[in-house]
Design an enzyme around this catalytic site. Structure first.
Site, PDB file in Angstrom:
ATOM      1  CE  LYS A 248      30.124  57.106  78.633  1.00 54.73           C
ATOM      2  NZ  LYS A 248      29.964  58.576  78.755  1.00 54.73           N
ATOM      3  NE  ARG A 249      37.851  51.565  72.549  1.00 60.97           N
ATOM      4  CZ  ARG A 249      38.277  50.427  72.043  1.00 60.97           C
ATOM      5  NH1 ARG A 249      37.757  49.977  70.918  1.00 60.97           N
ATOM      6  NH2 ARG A 249      39.216  49.721  72.647  1.00 60.97           N
TER       7      ARG A 249
END
Length: 482
Positions: A248-249
């Site tokens: 997700k980063r």
């Protein structure tokens, strides 16, 4: 007969890695005229999320990954659910116990934790100590803490041939006596997947390379039953731009997020197909039919693939430009509704929407960019681009705007050609650069410094909106520049 399956677990929202696997399965089945099976592995009841199941189904449908068989649901195929097949797993687990390949284990969670801690303290793998392996318990696996465990061989090697990577071997001594049936009566992934793949006659299993360590355990269970395992294809990892595992980063990874942002399913399909597979030439824009025709296992890479978000944006923009104006308008309508621009209570003129599509089609990379790049078609800008103010709103522009507004009010034909002729004549008389006059007008009517052709923009917005917005900008300049 080629038979493949996509078997997601509804414990989280499907990300591009999951869906890439499904897409490869689907292309492989379609290329060979085989069968694509959807099976929901929902035996982890503690982590089960109904909304995740909806996201899986919606993601597959959005990309057009239809499946070919399953329980009849109102005349259509539903997926197989492992939670509805418990009796089958119990039957085969008991068979393994009876044939000496598995055993009942009633060790409490407290004892298991103690064993784990002791082994870690001794720098050993935190495996089960096989306390119940020779106790020959006769117990119902759904009672108390009782589970069924598989008897892993204590020595030797287990090998299998990966279709992409060749022979891979494991030392049997590294394998734990894995649980087959949990104390809640549900099978573990490692057991249910074997039973279902065998009974559903799956010919090839495609899955992420992170599952390679599990393959040896699965092969041993197949051997215990005397079954031939499917061919295994472990797909390359997907990495972020920094070459770490995609997460997700790195930005959006859930497939639903890409749909929400306004990526087209055709572009996403094309992009994911090239994420770990190559058509053996420099082709990048490939239709679904072309991908079906050309897809094969030999084109799959073993090297990790990098998720290039900029390339996805480029590809999506190419697909937007290949659409007809009518198609683009229809694709944009849900976004207009989401932003409150065109609703049942506030309908938009169809011709107006078509003009917007024509003007913006060459500029959009995603449909969702309309929120920031095209809001001024639907609402008057409430502020102006800061850099644009500094560059284009000058004291002399005030006098120019007064004169241009008068000319706009008097012009007989409000169209691109007439407006361009009017402004060019005016600028020629001023003897200043054309941009010094035109750019402040763009900033006044849109709030931005970039967009469609200036004269196309003026024609689409119409005389009333243009004059109203220029008067508002005029008031702003008088208040802030004088």
């Amino acid at each position: 007969m080629i038979r493949v399956r996509f078997a997601p677990s509804p414990t989280g929202f499907p990300h591009v890695g999951n869906i890439r696997t499904a897409l490869f399965d689907w292309l492989f089945a379609r290329h060979y005229g085989g069968t694509f099976v959807l099976r929901i592995e929902d035996t982890d009841r503690g982590r089960y999320q109904p909304e995740a199941l909806d996201a899986i189904m919606n993601g597959l449908r959005w990309l057009g990954l239809d499946w070919d068989e399953g329980p009849d649901v109102g005349g259509d195929y539903g997926p197989y659910f492992q939670s509805e097949r418990l009796e089958i797993y119990h039957k085969y687990a008991r068979q393994l116990v009876e044939n000496g390949f598995a055993y009942y284990c009633d060790c409490s969670p407290e004892r298991l934790q103690k064993v784990r801690e002791e082994r870690i303290a001794q720098n050993l793998d935190p495996m089960y100590d096989r306390h119940c392996r020779e106790r020959n318990l006769k117990s119902d696996p759904t009672d108390s803490n009782t589970v069924i465990r598989f008897k892993m061989p204590l020595s030797g090697q287990t090998c299998f041939d990966d279709e992409l990577r060749g022979e891979i071997c494991f030392d049997n001594s590294t394998f734990d006596d894995i649980v087959l049936i949990k104390s809640d009566g549900f099978p573990t992934y490692h057991f249910a997947v074997i039973i279902d793949d065998y009974l559903m006659k799956i010919s090839h299993i495609m899955r992420a390379e992170e599952w390679i360590p599990s393959a040896g355990k699965h092969i041993l269970i197949y051997k215990a039953f005397g079954w031939e395992p499917p061919k295994l294809v472990h797909l390359p990892m997907i990495l972020g731009h920094d070459r770490s595992k995609l997460s997700k980063r790195h930005g959006a990874t859930a497939i639903a997020e890409f749909e929400k942002q306004g990526f087209l399913p055709e572009a996403m399909f094309n992009f994911l197909a090239l994420l770990g597979w190559s058509p053996k030439d420099d082709s990048e824009i490939l239709s679904k039919d072309e991908l079906i025709r050309r897809f094969d296992l030999q084109g799959i890479n073993t090297k990790a693939s990098v998720f290039d978000f900029e390339k996805l944006l480029w590809m999506n923009g190419e697909y937007i430009r290949m659409m007809s104006s009518d198609e683009l308008t229809e694709k944009l309508k849900p976004f207009y509704s989401r932003y409150g621009w065109c609703t049942e209570n506030k309908p938009c003129d169809e011709q107006y929407l078509q003009k917007i599509s024509n003007a913006m089609q060459i500029r959009l990379k995603t449909l969702g960019e309309m929120e920031d790049m095209g809001f001024y078609f639907f609402s008057e800008p409430t502020e102006y681009d800061a850099k644009g103010i500094k560059k284009y709103f000058k004291p002399q522009v005030i006098d120019w705007f007064v004169e241009i507004i008068e000319k706009f009010e008097a012009v007989s034909n409000w169209d691109e050609e007439s407006l361009e002729e009017l402004l060019r004549d005016y600028v020629e008389k001023l003897q200043v650069g054309f941009g010094k006059v035109v750019n402040p007008i763009r900033l006044a009517v849109s709030g931005l410094t970039r967009g469609p052709s200036m004269f196309e923009l003026l024609e689409i917005l119409g005389r009333d909106k243009v004059i109203s917005r220029m008067k508002r900008a005029l008031d702003w300049m008088r208040e802030n520049l004088i």
